[in-house]
Structures are given as C-alpha cells and as structure tokens.
Design an enzyme around this catalytic site. Sequence first.
Site, PDB file in Angstrom:
ATOM      1  N   THR A 194      45.834  41.437  37.631  1.00  0.00           N
ATOM      2  CA  THR A 194      46.818  42.300  38.060  1.00  0.00           C
ATOM      3  C   THR A 194      47.247  42.417  39.339  1.00  0.00           C
ATOM      4  OG1 THR A 194      45.275  44.012  37.893  1.00  0.00           O
ATOM      5  CG2 THR A 194      46.576  43.988  35.893  1.00  0.00           C
ATOM      6  N   GLY A 210      38.107  42.675  34.619  1.00  0.00           N
ATOM      7  CA  GLY A 210      37.450  42.596  33.532  1.00  0.00           C
ATOM      8  C   GLY A 210      35.934  42.948  33.531  1.00  0.00           C
ATOM      9  N   GLY A 211      35.816  43.802  34.356  1.00  0.00           N
ATOM     10  CA  GLY A 211      34.655  44.619  34.600  1.00  0.00           C
ATOM     11  C   GLY A 211      34.171  45.640  33.363  1.00  0.00           C
ATOM     12  N   GLU A 212      35.094  45.959  32.437  1.00  0.00           N
ATOM     13  CA  GLU A 212      35.021  46.575  31.256  1.00  0.00           C
ATOM     14  C   GLU A 212      34.675  45.745  30.051  1.00  0.00           C
ATOM     15  OE1 GLU A 212      37.289  47.526  33.784  1.00  0.00           O
ATOM     16  OE2 GLU A 212      35.639  49.220  34.176  1.00  0.00           O
ATOM     17  N   TRP A 280      39.672  43.681  42.162  1.00  0.00           N
ATOM     18  CA  TRP A 280      40.870  44.398  41.800  1.00  0.00           C
ATOM     19  C   TRP A 280      42.016  44.138  42.955  1.00  0.00           C
ATOM     20  CZ3 TRP A 280      42.070  46.438  37.027  1.00  0.00           C
ATOM     21  CH2 TRP A 280      40.910  46.549  36.463  1.00  0.00           C
ATOM     22  N   ASN A 298      32.746  47.715  39.546  1.00  0.00           N
ATOM     23  CA  ASN A 298      31.756  47.955  38.595  1.00  0.00           C
ATOM     24  C   ASN A 298      31.097  47.041  37.613  1.00  0.00           C
ATOM     25  OD1 ASN A 298      34.414  48.525  37.019  1.00  0.00           O
ATOM     26  ND2 ASN A 298      32.785  48.657  35.419  1.00  0.00           N
ATOM     27  N   ASP A 341      30.862  54.215  37.197  1.00  0.00           N
ATOM     28  CA  ASP A 341      32.222  53.640  37.384  1.00  0.00           C
ATOM     29  C   ASP A 341      32.726  54.153  38.780  1.00  0.00           C
ATOM     30  OD1 ASP A 341      34.185  51.854  37.057  1.00  0.00           O
ATOM     31  OD2 ASP A 341      35.282  52.818  35.728  1.00  0.00           O
TER      32      ASP A 341
END
Lengths: 570, 193
Positions: A194, A210-212, A280, A298, A341
Amino acid sequence: MDRYSIACATLFGLGCTLAASSHAQEVVNPDQWSPPREAKISPVTQDQLNTADKNTTNFLLTNGNYAQTRFYPAKQINRDNVKNLHVAWIFQTQVKESLETSPIVVDGVMYVTTSFSHVYAIDAKTGEQLWHYSHKMGPVTTYCCGPNNRGVQVLGDKVYLATLDAKLLALNAKTGDVVWNTDIADPELGYSETMAPTVVKDKVLIGTNGGEYGIRGFVRAYDAKTGKLVWNFDTIPENTVGVWATKDATGRDMHRDIQAEKDQLAKIGDPYKRLGGGVWQNPAVDLATNRIYFVVGNPSPDLDGAPRPGDNLYTDSLVSLDLDTGKFVCHFQYIAHDVWDLDAASPPVLVDVKDKSGKTIPGVIHAGKTGHIYVHDRKDCSLIRFSEAMVPQENMWTLPTKEGARMLPGANGGVEWSPIATDPGQDLAYAINLHQPMHYRVENSPYPNGKLWLGGAFTAIPGEKQSGNITAVNYNTGKIKWQVKTPEPMIGGILATAGGLVFAGEGNGKFAAYNSSTGKELWSFRAGAGVNAPPSSYMVGGKQYIVVGAGGNTQVNFRRGNNIIAFTLD
Amino acid sequence: MVRNLISMISRGIIFGALLSVAPALAQSIAEKVEVCAGCHGQDGKPKDKTIPVIWGQQAGYIYIQLRDYKRGDRKNETMQPIVSSFEKDDMRAIAEYFAKKPWPNLGQPRSPKHVAQRALSAEHSVGCTGCHLEQFQGDGTTPRLAGQSQEYLAKTIADFRTRARGNNPGMTDLMRATSPDDLAALAEYLAGL
C-alpha cells in the site's frame, strides 16, 4: 496496457471485458469520456529529487523530500491571505474507497492513486484527466486496514507504483503504459503493498505489509530501469532474541515473563520465519551518508506473545541501512516483544536536533502509536529524548487478557501511519493523533498458513468517547507547544509550509489551515467525505496550490468519497 | 493457441471468454460446477438456508475456501469430498465462474431499527468494515456478507467461535471478542442488506 490485456484484445475482443475478474470497486467502464492524453513532463532527474526540499514548484516525493520533512518552501499562501483560499478544481476518481494518496506534482502534472492501486495523471492547473492506469488485480489479495494506496514516485520518465496484489510496476510517465512489472511476494501468504515507493539513485525502495498474517518482513531495492532485485533486507534477522528488555523506550515496565519466554525459546527455537515486521511507510534517505532510515511494524501474531519468545527484533524499531548494499547500520527498538500492536508506522524524518548536551547534530525523529515523538541520533540510532505524550495513556503496560484489559492508547495510536510534518525553523514537529479507548484481548492459535493471525482482538469500548488532536511538539525539548482537539480520531497526514501554516483534514470532512506557531485555525473547508490523506502543495502558472484527497478511511470507517480537491488564491 | 489458452485459464484470467471460443475445454469446468447447483442453487439461491450463497461472491475468497476444504484447513463433511479432486487451476477457474454470476436476492427483510443499532455498535467496536469494506461487499480474499443467508451467517459465526471452523483464527478471535447477542444482531442485519 499490460501483456494480458493485449492478448485479450487481439484474441477475443469484447469477451475480455466480460471476463475481467470482479473486484468490489473495479471500474468496469473506465474512460470512455476521457481519451488518454499525454502528460507533458520533462524527465525528473536525481538532482531535482536531491533538492526537492528547496523546490517551490513541484512536489516530488511522498513526504516532500528525502528527509521527509513535509515542509513546503513556498509562501504565496500564508497566514495573512489563507482566509481567501478557495477551490480551484475537484477531480473525481472512479473509485469510492479510502483515499490515502500523497499527490505528486511534476511540471504541472499531478499523479494520484486510489484504493485498489489505480493511478491518475491530472493537469494540476485545471483538474482535467490526462491518463488513468487501472490495475488488473490478481484474484488473491490479503491485506489489513483497507485496499489503500499511498501514492507513486517519478524518476526519469517513469512512474513507480506498488500494488495491493504485491507487484511493483514502472509506468511510462507520459502515457501510463506499463514499462515493467515485477512480483514482489506471494499474496496468498499475506503479502500486499500500500506504500508509495521511494526512488533514489536508480533504486526503487519498497517495504511490505503483512504483519497480521505471519509474514517475514523486508525492505528491498529494485533496479529502477529493469525491475530486477538489487538487494533484500529481512526486517526479521535469524536471531531475533535481543537483550530481553523489560522496559520500553520510555523506561516503563512491560511485564514480560522472561523465564517463561526463555523456556519457550528452548522448546520452539527462534520464531523468525513467521514473525511479521512489515514496513508500512517510506524510508528517509540521508544523501550525505548514503543511509536510509525506516520503521518496522508489529510482530505476528499481534497480541499473543506465546509463539514468539524474545525481543522480536527488529519489530517496533527504527532501522538504518546502507543505501547501496542494504547492509544493516543500526537500530533502536521502542517496544520489545510487543503484545499491543502499538508498533511503528509513521515515516521517520531527518532534521538537525539538539543532543543531550545541547549540541546540534543530525537527528532522526519518529512519531509512535504510543503518542510520543522519539528523537534519535542519526549516527547510531540511539534515543536522545522522547516527547510528552500527545494522547492520554492509562494502564500502560497492562497485558492483554482473555476477558479484555483496558489500556490507552488504543491499538491505532497515538500516531498511526500518518506522516508528521516539521518546521525546522521553529524546531517543531506536527503530528495528528487518535484517542480510542480499547480492550486488548489475547487468544492462542498456531500459524494459519497465511491467514489472518491476530492472536486476539482489540476492540473499541462502546460508550467511551473517542477524539483526536493535532499536536505541535518542540523536538529539542520534548515539550508540547500547542494542541488542537478534534471531535474524531485523526488519521491521514499533515503538511507545513513556509507561509507559517499547517494543513490537516478530519474524518468528518473538515480540512483546515492553522497558524503553525500557535495552532490558531485560520481557514477551513467541508469536503463532504473524510479528509484522511496527507496534503501536498505546488505552483503552476505562478500560483500556489494546496491539494488533498477526500475519500474517507477504511480502517477508522470515515465516510468514503472519491475527490481530489485543489485550492488556490485568486 | 490451445497452450496459450490453458496458460491463461491457469492464470484465471479469461475464463468467461473461453466459453465461446473453446467449448471442449470449457465443458470440463462446466461439468465440474454442475454438481454445485444441487445445493448452491440453479439460480444462485441455495436449496437450504444453512448453505451459503456463492454466486457473486469474491473470486479470491471462493478460491481460498475451496483450497482450505481440500487441505482440510476448513472441515466440512459435505464440501471436503467435493473438492478433493480439484487442482489449483480448477479452483481458480471455478472461483472466477461463480464470482461473475449475479448475487441472488434471497428476499430477506431489512432488520428492525433496534437490531441494526445493536449490529452497528458491535461493528464499530470491532471494525468489521475495515476488512469487509463499507457496504460489506468484501474484496479479494475477504467475503461479501451483505445479503448472505442469515442462518448460514449465524452458523458459520458460531463455528468460528468454537473453532469448528478453524481456517481463519483471526476471524475466530474477533468473533470471540464479540458477545453472542451482538453477533446474532449482526447476522440479522447483514442478511437484510
């Protein structure tokens, strides 16, 4: 036009339109009323980019310049006349979803992006469309927080774009045609893009989301001419254990159970393969030392520390690399073993700062989700000071529980991805903040093959009031100079100008100018949709403009729209 | 030409166009989807309220679900045997096929005001629209929820909570963080959109 559409056009004609994969906001009937026109720009040189901070005509980089100061040096629009600012034009994109774009302006041509990775080239004087690149999205996209795109950068005759389905593209800046197209990573494993790329010295620098999703994060450099990988830096090294820090950057106890973590480490080994660590936002580039500075997000899973013993390096950290080789230079971790987070997302800024002894040295500052502005020594990343908290902090650091533990700030911050602005003449940094009281809950589950891996949930507490603010912080003292409260949490970005102004928007559609020394509101406008994007400024035909996207925001659910609005004086 | 087509199908790009130019190839997909209509409906309206709508669903989401049934990441006695022989390319093509169909109107009523209010307050707390998007239309691998069968929504939400549906622990966490009454309101609200 990319390879597939050409094949389609020749083989099947109309059939292809029918067969295009359907995305929620896909533009089915794109530009029949606006035949593409050439964007007449001269190639952007590296020299121009190096001196973008002094350029009062163009807006060449996402955050204004390589130092990312978001300080625009023109002052035609200033404290005295800003009350006369009015709309010059409104451009409506075909995508009504979250707008986070930073408009880039080159020789009177503006490049903006929208959700789902569309790019528009617009005449910056009239708002007329020149061309539109409609990305053919792959069927699999995995992203958190909205199908956003934060913009492009131009070098030479190419526009660089990173897409939601994790591709890096070079477009012809004049026509929008694809020049090259490179796969960055596999979206099925949770990768997406993004951010706007940063292009410098023939390298396209890009991080990843993609940290999630249990990815292994990276920052990469691709060759600007060919799209070939030049270097890769894993934001998660193979040894992520660190120093078993028990306190955060501000000295508060994080309540880690170090013995339990050590036992777990002995059992499962280093968790580096799935540890997250997305990047990010854009790196800042120090041209003098040839180094870049960025922040890492995170660890995965967000709220559950059990599967990831150790400090989880380099998550929640400021990191510096050598620009030519991608070799590690230094880091500073804000929160070791984060289970809230409350990571690092807002792009770092290079300014001269006072060190502890009062000497002026090259510094780097970052605004955290914690609500502090952190001030570092650029040489070794070490922390010089942190500012007063810009938002209420309560119960820090209470560990997440099964039932939900209340803690402030909420998981969006403080300062989210929103870039800050600075005014080096006043030693001030300007940040926009969220205040969202939340419950932090923990759940335990094994790595889910590229699926959402949160390790719990953070939920806004119904009935507790949310709000936002704009805060000016003196980064040489850490003291808050002024603060303007806003009725809703703020996300998007801010711009400071030599006219003594800062510009920022709100989720309720208000876009306003403030006196950058006092915070006094001097002008405002209602856009009708959330103004949750960083503003830019430029000059064309001898007139200064301010431009901002009003498209709302997915993450905080502000009213969606599709407008790019440019303002000027008579 | 044929090899070209196959590589394009495998990219899941031009399945629709294929129907008209290459009937022999297309048929194998058409055959594969025939069986689906028995439950998911000839006209897209499922035969039973606990069976989900798949017409007009997001292609990325359909593909990932078929993949998960096949891997055993999502367990279901009905669906697992059906997908067991599918390869990745089949699943991509089937996903494209159903994604292009129009979403059927199940005629579910709008939820009453007090239910909608409860649902929206729960939505606000978790931020469902952060992923499912503003009108709950979904995108990519995130499913459309608007107008989905209420009974199916209630069932799959319950399955997330108990981990009977274990293919997305993130969704499980969010559902466990939300009270059953709020979730019931959400199912009713979403079905009526």
